[in-house]
Design a protein around this motif. Structure first.
Motif, PDB file in Angstrom:
ATOM      1  N   ILE A   1       0.822  -1.206   0.000  1.00 31.24           N
ATOM      2  CA  ILE A   1       0.000   0.000   0.000  1.00 31.24           C
ATOM      3  C   ILE A   1       0.856   1.255   0.000  1.00 31.24           C
ATOM      4  O   ILE A   1       0.519   2.252  -0.626  1.00 31.24           O
ATOM      5  CB  ILE A   1      -0.962  -0.009   1.207  1.00 31.24           C
ATOM      6  CG1 ILE A   1      -1.947  -1.174   1.063  1.00 31.24           C
ATOM      7  CG2 ILE A   1      -1.720   1.313   1.319  1.00 31.24           C
ATOM      8  CD1 ILE A   1      -2.897  -1.321   2.227  1.00 31.24           C
ATOM      9  N   GLY A   2       1.995   1.207   0.689  1.00 30.40           N
ATOM     10  CA  GLY A   2       2.867   2.368   0.772  1.00 30.40           C
ATOM     11  C   GLY A   2       2.763   3.073   2.101  1.00 30.40           C
ATOM     12  O   GLY A   2       2.857   4.302   2.188  1.00 30.40           O
TER      13      GLY A   2
ATOM     14  N   ALA B   1     -11.776   5.563   2.342  1.00 27.95           N
ATOM     15  CA  ALA B   1     -12.458   4.340   2.780  1.00 27.95           C
ATOM     16  C   ALA B   1     -11.800   3.108   2.158  1.00 27.95           C
ATOM     17  O   ALA B   1     -11.639   2.072   2.816  1.00 27.95           O
ATOM     18  CB  ALA B   1     -13.935   4.393   2.413  1.00 27.95           C
ATOM     19  N   MET B   2     -11.396   3.201   0.897  1.00 26.45           N
ATOM     20  CA  MET B   2     -10.755   2.081   0.217  1.00 26.45           C
ATOM     21  C   MET B   2      -9.427   1.746   0.868  1.00 26.45           C
ATOM     22  O   MET B   2      -9.104   0.565   1.103  1.00 26.45           O
ATOM     23  CB  MET B   2     -10.546   2.426  -1.252  1.00 26.45           C
ATOM     24  CG  MET B   2     -10.112   1.249  -2.095  1.00 26.45           C
ATOM     25  SD  MET B   2     -11.460   0.066  -2.321  1.00 26.45           S
ATOM     26  CE  MET B   2     -12.538   1.007  -3.396  1.00 26.45           C
TER      27      MET B   2
ATOM     28  N   THR C   1      -6.446  -2.111   4.156  1.00 25.54           N
ATOM     29  CA  THR C   1      -5.493  -2.335   5.238  1.00 25.54           C
ATOM     30  C   THR C   1      -6.087  -3.218   6.326  1.00 25.54           C
ATOM     31  O   THR C   1      -5.471  -4.209   6.741  1.00 25.54           O
ATOM     32  CB  THR C   1      -5.052  -0.986   5.846  1.00 25.54           C
ATOM     33  OG1 THR C   1      -4.511  -0.168   4.812  1.00 25.54           O
ATOM     34  CG2 THR C   1      -3.990  -1.203   6.918  1.00 25.54           C
ATOM     35  N   LEU C   2      -7.289  -2.888   6.771  1.00 24.87           N
ATOM     36  CA  LEU C   2      -7.909  -3.655   7.848  1.00 24.87           C
ATOM     37  C   LEU C   2      -8.230  -5.072   7.407  1.00 24.87           C
ATOM     38  O   LEU C   2      -7.864  -6.053   8.071  1.00 24.87           O
ATOM     39  CB  LEU C   2      -9.186  -2.957   8.323  1.00 24.87           C
ATOM     40  CG  LEU C   2      -9.014  -1.630   9.058  1.00 24.87           C
ATOM     41  CD1 LEU C   2     -10.372  -1.071   9.460  1.00 24.87           C
ATOM     42  CD2 LEU C   2      -8.141  -1.790  10.290  1.00 24.87           C
TER      43      LEU C   2
ATOM     44  N   PRO D   1       0.763   3.197  12.496  1.00 29.34           N
ATOM     45  CA  PRO D   1       0.102   3.043  13.798  1.00 29.34           C
ATOM     46  C   PRO D   1       0.024   1.563  14.131  1.00 29.34           C
ATOM     47  O   PRO D   1       0.419   0.716  13.337  1.00 29.34           O
ATOM     48  CB  PRO D   1      -1.289   3.635  13.553  1.00 29.34           C
ATOM     49  CG  PRO D   1      -1.504   3.429  12.089  1.00 29.34           C
ATOM     50  CD  PRO D   1      -0.158   3.537  11.428  1.00 29.34           C
ATOM     51  N   ASP D   2      -0.469   1.269  15.294  1.00 21.60           N
ATOM     52  CA  ASP D   2      -0.565  -0.135  15.697  1.00 21.60           C
ATOM     53  C   ASP D   2      -1.819  -0.727  15.065  1.00 21.60           C
ATOM     54  O   ASP D   2      -2.888  -0.765  15.656  1.00 21.60           O
ATOM     55  CB  ASP D   2      -0.637  -0.252  17.222  1.00 21.60           C
ATOM     56  CG  ASP D   2      -0.520  -1.694  17.687  1.00 21.60           C
ATOM     57  OD1 ASP D   2      -0.377  -1.901  18.904  1.00 21.60           O
ATOM     58  OD2 ASP D   2      -0.572  -2.605  16.852  1.00 21.60           O
ATOM     59  N   PHE D   3      -1.683  -1.235  13.833  1.00 19.06           N
ATOM     60  CA  PHE D   3      -2.841  -1.726  13.101  1.00 19.06           C
ATOM     61  C   PHE D   3      -3.446  -2.970  13.733  1.00 19.06           C
ATOM     62  O   PHE D   3      -4.607  -3.274  13.507  1.00 19.06           O
ATOM     63  CB  PHE D   3      -2.467  -1.998  11.643  1.00 19.06           C
ATOM     64  CG  PHE D   3      -2.389  -0.752  10.815  1.00 19.06           C
ATOM     65  CD1 PHE D   3      -3.530  -0.181  10.286  1.00 19.06           C
ATOM     66  CD2 PHE D   3      -1.176  -0.132  10.583  1.00 19.06           C
ATOM     67  CE1 PHE D   3      -3.466   0.973   9.524  1.00 19.06           C
ATOM     68  CE2 PHE D   3      -1.101   1.022   9.829  1.00 19.06           C
ATOM     69  CZ  PHE D   3      -2.245   1.581   9.296  1.00 19.06           C
TER      70      PHE D   3
END
Length: 408
Positions: A158-159, A234-235, A240-241, A166-168
């Motif tokens: 994603i880059g 949103a995309m 990522t999530l 952050p702590d994903f």
């Protein structure tokens, strides 16, 4: 609809993804019929599909909507979600031409070539995480492997700058949407707000200074696909999530299932050629989506002899369908050498089939294959009944303590 189906309402708790073994519950529901009424909380009853054929039918029927309509028991919360939840602007809840428009954006940027080029880097990241634990002979394969590996891969794809990540792992609760507890919904809303704050300036930067990453490619395709800035944010958040938590769940659940089935562990360790089939079987047996995906009736909907009124929520139970004995022989048995079986539904089906499936499969094959090759005597370091699952709507291990022979 039969009197039998109308008379029964089955309780499906919101924390079904955290249960040690939710599959007997799904089987009890299915015995009353592939489409049943279930109660998610004291005020919300919905429909649940547990049959494989019925799930495929629902997933491919354009009359069902992915966008929440006014459902009894959800109206107030959905009104709030539509105003405040950035994911309501994503293809997760889009239909028809709107879904096609948003999906085209990702399809143009998230190409098979881009995924293929990631394979060597997936291997390098896998080796690095395993190098870090090799000398000890003990590890938590969730916090030290299954969670950080897909995050490292996604960051490159994603880059996301490494120093700015952050702590994903904690922010993955951002996927939580109704129906759920007020506490979880509030936690998810906070996570999405943090992610929005993180991605908006990063997107602006990529528009001004494009790089060779997915975020830059999404920005380049934005104008041509008529995507708003909110939809683009949103995309990025959805990719990522979803790409992190689902792949982490697949890897951790898969390793856990193999460790609980030593014969399958041994067979895969001794024959790496079984890896592609093994990943499909692990997705079927213990995929990361346990309760299922939601669809909504915008008009009366008939399926398999059951009539469902307009304005109703239907949960398509992917995990339940993946263990339907009408479609899978001995569905509760892990068998990595299964032959001629229907396609598992862990990634969904139809127009909403997971775009990240090829990447998730590649990560799982490399991660699990390398782990078994390097640590052939891997074992659980805690009683299985003491292990817990991660919070959220997805099914994943909270920890996975293991032991193995230390290696230099």
């Amino acid at each position: 609809m039969s009197d039998r189906g109308q008379a029964l309402v089955h309780d499906v708790p919101l924390d079904v993804a955290q249960q040690h073994d939710p599959y007997p519950l799904f089987e009890r529901i299915r015995k009353h019929g592939a489409i049943q009424r279930v109660r998610l909380n004291p005020t919300l009853e919905v429909w649940m599909i547990t049959g494989y054929d019925e799930a495929v039918s629902a997933l491919t029927d354009p009359k069902l909507s992915s966008s929440p309509v006014r459902v009894d028991g959800l109206t107030e919360e959905m009104d709030h979600q539509e105003r405040t939840n950035v994911l309501m602007a994503s293809m997760l809840v889009a239909d028809g031409e709107n879904h096609t428009r948003l999906r085209n954006l990702v399809s143009r940027a998230f190409t098979s070539r881009r995924v293929e080029m990631l394979a060597p880097r997936i291997q390098e990241h896998t080796d690095a995480f395993l190098d870090a634990i090799a000398l000890r002979g003990t590890a938590d394969l969730v916090s030290e492997f299954a969670l950080p590996l897909p995050m490292a891969v996604l960051s490159e794809l994603i880059g996301i700058p490494v120093d700015d990540q952050p702590d994903f792992a904690k922010l993955a609760v951002g996927l939580i949407m109704p129906p759920n507890t007020p506490e979880r919904l509030a936690k998810g809303a906070r996570a999405r707000a943090e992610l929005t704050t993180f991605f908006e300036p990063l997107i602006a930067q990529r528009k001004a200074e494009p790089r060779d990453d997915l975020l830059s490619a999404l920005c380049a395709a934005q104008a041509e696909e008529r995507i708003s800035d909110r939809e683009l944010t949103a995309m990025a958040i959805l990719l990522t999530l979803a790409g992190h938590e689902t792949t982490a769940g697949l890897i951790a659940n898969g390793i856990h299932a193999l460790l609980r089935n030593p014969d399958q562990f041994t067979a895969l360790r001794d024959d790496p050629a079984l890896l592609p089939a093994a990943v499909e079987e692990l997705l079927r047996y213990e995929g990361p989506v346990s309760r299922g995906v939601a669809r909504f009736t915008v008009e009366p909907f008939d399926i398999a002899g059951v009539s469902i009124p307009a304005g109703q929520m239907i949960i398509i139970g992917l995990a339940a369908a993946n263990r339907d004995p009408a479609r899978f022989d001995r569905p509760d048995i892990l068998d990595i050498a299964r032959r001629e079986v229907p396609q598992q539904l862990a990634f969904g089906h139809g127009v909403h089939f997971c775009l990240g499936a090829p990447l998730a499969r590649a990560e799982a094959r490399i991660a699990i294959g390398t782990l078994l090759r390097r640590f052939p005597d891997l074992k659980l370091a805690a009683p299985d009944e003491t292990l817990t699952r991660r919070e959220g709507i997805l099914r994943g291990m909270a920890s996975l303590p293991v032991t193995f022979t230390p290696q230099s």
